[in-house]
Motif scaffolding. Structure first.
Motif, mmCIF file in Angstrom:
data_model
loop_
_atom_site.group_PDB
_atom_site.id
_atom_site.type_symbol
_atom_site.label_atom_id
_atom_site.label_comp_id
_atom_site.label_asym_id
_atom_site.label_seq_id
_atom_site.Cartn_x
_atom_site.Cartn_y
_atom_site.Cartn_z
ATOM 1 N N PHE A 130 17.764 111.368 44.916
ATOM 2 C CA PHE A 130 16.320 111.381 44.677
ATOM 3 C C PHE A 130 16.103 111.303 43.167
ATOM 4 C CE2 PHE A 130 16.443 113.939 48.723
ATOM 5 C CZ PHE A 130 15.752 113.028 49.513
ATOM 6 N N LEU A 131 14.930 110.811 42.775
ATOM 7 C CA LEU A 131 14.609 110.654 41.358
ATOM 8 C C LEU A 131 13.315 111.377 41.005
ATOM 9 C CD1 LEU A 131 15.468 106.898 40.670
ATOM 10 C CD2 LEU A 131 16.493 108.888 39.569
ATOM 11 N N PRO A 132 13.335 112.090 39.871
ATOM 12 C CA PRO A 132 14.470 112.335 38.967
ATOM 13 C C PRO A 132 15.315 113.539 39.376
ATOM 14 C CG PRO A 132 12.509 113.292 38.017
ATOM 15 C CD PRO A 132 12.072 112.663 39.327
ATOM 16 N N ASP A 133 15.098 114.040 40.602
ATOM 17 C CA ASP A 133 15.651 115.315 41.050
ATOM 18 C C ASP A 133 17.164 115.424 40.845
ATOM 19 O OD1 ASP A 133 13.388 114.168 42.419
ATOM 20 O OD2 ASP A 133 13.300 115.927 43.694
ATOM 21 N N THR A 134 17.908 114.391 41.285
ATOM 22 C CA THR A 134 19.368 114.446 41.175
ATOM 23 C C THR A 134 19.798 114.581 39.724
ATOM 24 O OG1 THR A 134 19.669 113.142 43.186
ATOM 25 C CG2 THR A 134 21.520 113.221 41.648
ATOM 26 N N PHE A 135 19.193 113.796 38.844
ATOM 27 C CA PHE A 135 19.560 113.862 37.431
ATOM 28 C C PHE A 135 19.174 115.202 36.813
ATOM 29 C CE2 PHE A 135 19.204 108.985 37.303
ATOM 30 C CZ PHE A 135 20.555 108.835 37.578
ATOM 31 N N GLU A 136 18.054 115.765 37.245
ATOM 32 C CA GLU A 136 17.653 117.077 36.730
ATOM 33 C C GLU A 136 18.694 118.134 37.107
ATOM 34 O OE1 GLU A 136 12.768 116.648 36.710
ATOM 35 O OE2 GLU A 136 13.782 117.496 38.460
ATOM 36 N N SER A 137 19.132 118.117 38.354
ATOM 37 C CA SER A 137 20.125 119.094 38.796
ATOM 38 C C SER A 137 21.461 118.877 38.101
ATOM 39 C CB SER A 137 20.310 118.998 40.317
ATOM 40 O OG SER A 137 19.122 119.318 40.995
ATOM 41 N N PHE A 138 21.846 117.621 37.962
ATOM 42 C CA PHE A 138 23.145 117.321 37.353
ATOM 43 C C PHE A 138 23.153 117.718 35.883
ATOM 44 C CE2 PHE A 138 26.494 114.769 35.494
ATOM 45 C CZ PHE A 138 27.485 114.771 36.460
#
Length: 434
Positions: free
Chosen positions: A394-402
């Motif tokens: 999901f965007l930007p969710d995955t990058f935020e978590s990573f």
């Protein structure tokens, strides 16, 4: 460990569930959406990001665009990445910026100008993801029917690269004088005609843009067929690979290393493997996120994307036929990797649609931030990769978590830089953790 963020300027990436995120809308037609992602990945000290691209909607499945457009497949919308990258350059300082351009449906002079411009305005952060294009839909949009054969596309691409490199080298590094008092702009003896006459291209040159900070962009390539690996070994700085498990990663890396030796460039390119992380505060939470994601990934959209990648309409085959019956004239490497998931060849076309919808074979790393970091480190330590292309669920969710949870662990363990040391993208690609 080298890190890249994988993007498509549209509603999905490898995950076909992105635009259906129940938590919030995904404004994939908005510049602010991409600017935020670039800043987020820079916060996480990623080497670069790049946009994959294709030049047609997917209409190979049932010889129609209906399935892909109705359900939102990977090609239902793809905006041109280069203007977006220019805007990203204005809101970032360090992260590399990569865009896809095709050697089959463009001209070397155009490509040389676009990436020289991006390299100048970004201060040496440009990367070109080189593709040869994969199916008849692209050919029909450019009036080039039939689509060139697989190996012939790479033959054309070799000459394309030769000419592009000549054009980037047509200005010497010290050609610009800029003596305002004397009125001397540049030294004409240091600007050269290229006078290229080849099988596929003719160009007088020179380029009408001075030499850019990197001289040429960082070259990214994802060829996974035998011919594609030879092309990548000759030209690339980074090889992007999508392999479904660590065993396939190791085989791919071994093949690439051998191809680099054959090309006279041992160690000349970094291999980055695609991964899709699902990160939770607990493993149970991560598995819940995975289940939610998979429930939103429509297998019909996956079949539409798979047909586009294979360049084959297999809609006439029964859904319980195996993937061995899909003959690929498009992305041969992707189809080979798909078949490898079940070594006995038992994966059905229906199951393949689900695999493609959920992530086009991206290995899914599911667990806590510590779990995900452990898996990434294990792959690096095994020698199967030099880094990763992080593909979002999901965007930007995955990058935020990573960036928020996994990156600090990688930094603390000495596997990822803690800050940018300056320099250009090529410096980051050649180096490692700092």
């Amino acid at each position: 460990m080298h890190l890249c963020g994988f993007l498509i300027a549209g509603p999905v990436v490898h995950s076909h569930a992105i635009w259906r995120n129940p938590a919030h809308e995904t404004p994939f037609l908005s510049l602010a959406h991409y600017a935020r992602i670039a800043q987020l990945l820079e916060q996480g000290c990623f080497d670069f990001l790049f946009f994959a691209d294709r030049l047609a909607i997917a209409d190979r499945y049932a010889d129609s665009h209906v399935a892909g457009i109705r359900h939102g497949d990977q090609d239902s919308t793809r905006m041109d990445p280069l203007p977006i990258l220019g805007a990203m350059a204005a809101v970032t300082r360090h992260i590399g910026l990569g865009g896809t351009r095709s050697t089959t449906y463009d001209a070397p002079y155009n490509i040389a100008r676009e990436f020289a411009t991006l390299d100048h305005i970004s201060g040496g952060r440009a990367a070109w993801n080189v593709v040869t294009s994969m199916n008849d839909g692209e050919a029909l949009n450019y009036g080039s029917v039939p689509h060139l054969g697989h190996d012939e596309r790479y033959d054309r691409a070799d000459e394309f690269m030769e000419l592009a490199f000549k054009l980037w080298d047509s200005w010497d590094e010290d050609a610009l004088i800029l003596d305002r008092a004397a009125g001397l702009y540049a030294d004409p003896d240091k600007v050269h005609y290229v006078k290229h006459e080849g099988r596929w291209f003719q160009s007088r040159g020179p380029l009408n843009i001075p030499r850019s900070p990197q001289g040429r962009p960082v070259i990214v390539q994802a060829g996974s067929s035998g011919r594609g690996k030879r092309f990548a070994a000759r030209w690339s700085d980074i090889i992007f690979a999508l392999q479904p498990n660590i065993e396939r990663m190791k085989v791919f890396k071994t093949d690439v290393d051998a191809a680099l030796v054959d090309a006279g460039r041992p160690g000349g390119s970094k291999v980055l493997m695609a991964v899709m992380p699902f990160i939770g505060t607990t493993r149970a939470e991560a598995n819940e996120l995975l289940a939610l994601h998979d429930s939103l990934a429509d297998p019909v959209a996956g079949l539409s994307t798979l047909a586009a990648h294979a360049n084959m309409d297999f809609s006439g085959l029964p859904m319980d036929a195996t993937v061995n019956e899909i003959a690929a004239s498009g992305s041969q490497g992707n189809i080979a990797a798909l078949r490898s998931i079940t070594p006995d060849g038992s994966m059905t076309i229906a199951e393949a649609g689900g695999v493609y919808a959920r992530g086009v074979m991206c290995p899914r790393l599911v667990g806590t931030a510590e779990d995900v970091a452990d898996e990434l480190i294990a792959i690096i330590d095994s020698g199967a990769a030099d880094g990763f292309v992080v593909s979002p669920a999901f965007l930007p969710d995955t990058f935020e978590s990573f960036v928020g949870a996994v990156v600090p662990i990688l930094q603390a363990r000495g596997y990822l830089r803690s800050n940018y040391a300056g320099g250009m993208l090529r410096d980051m690609v050649k180096g490692g953790a700092q």
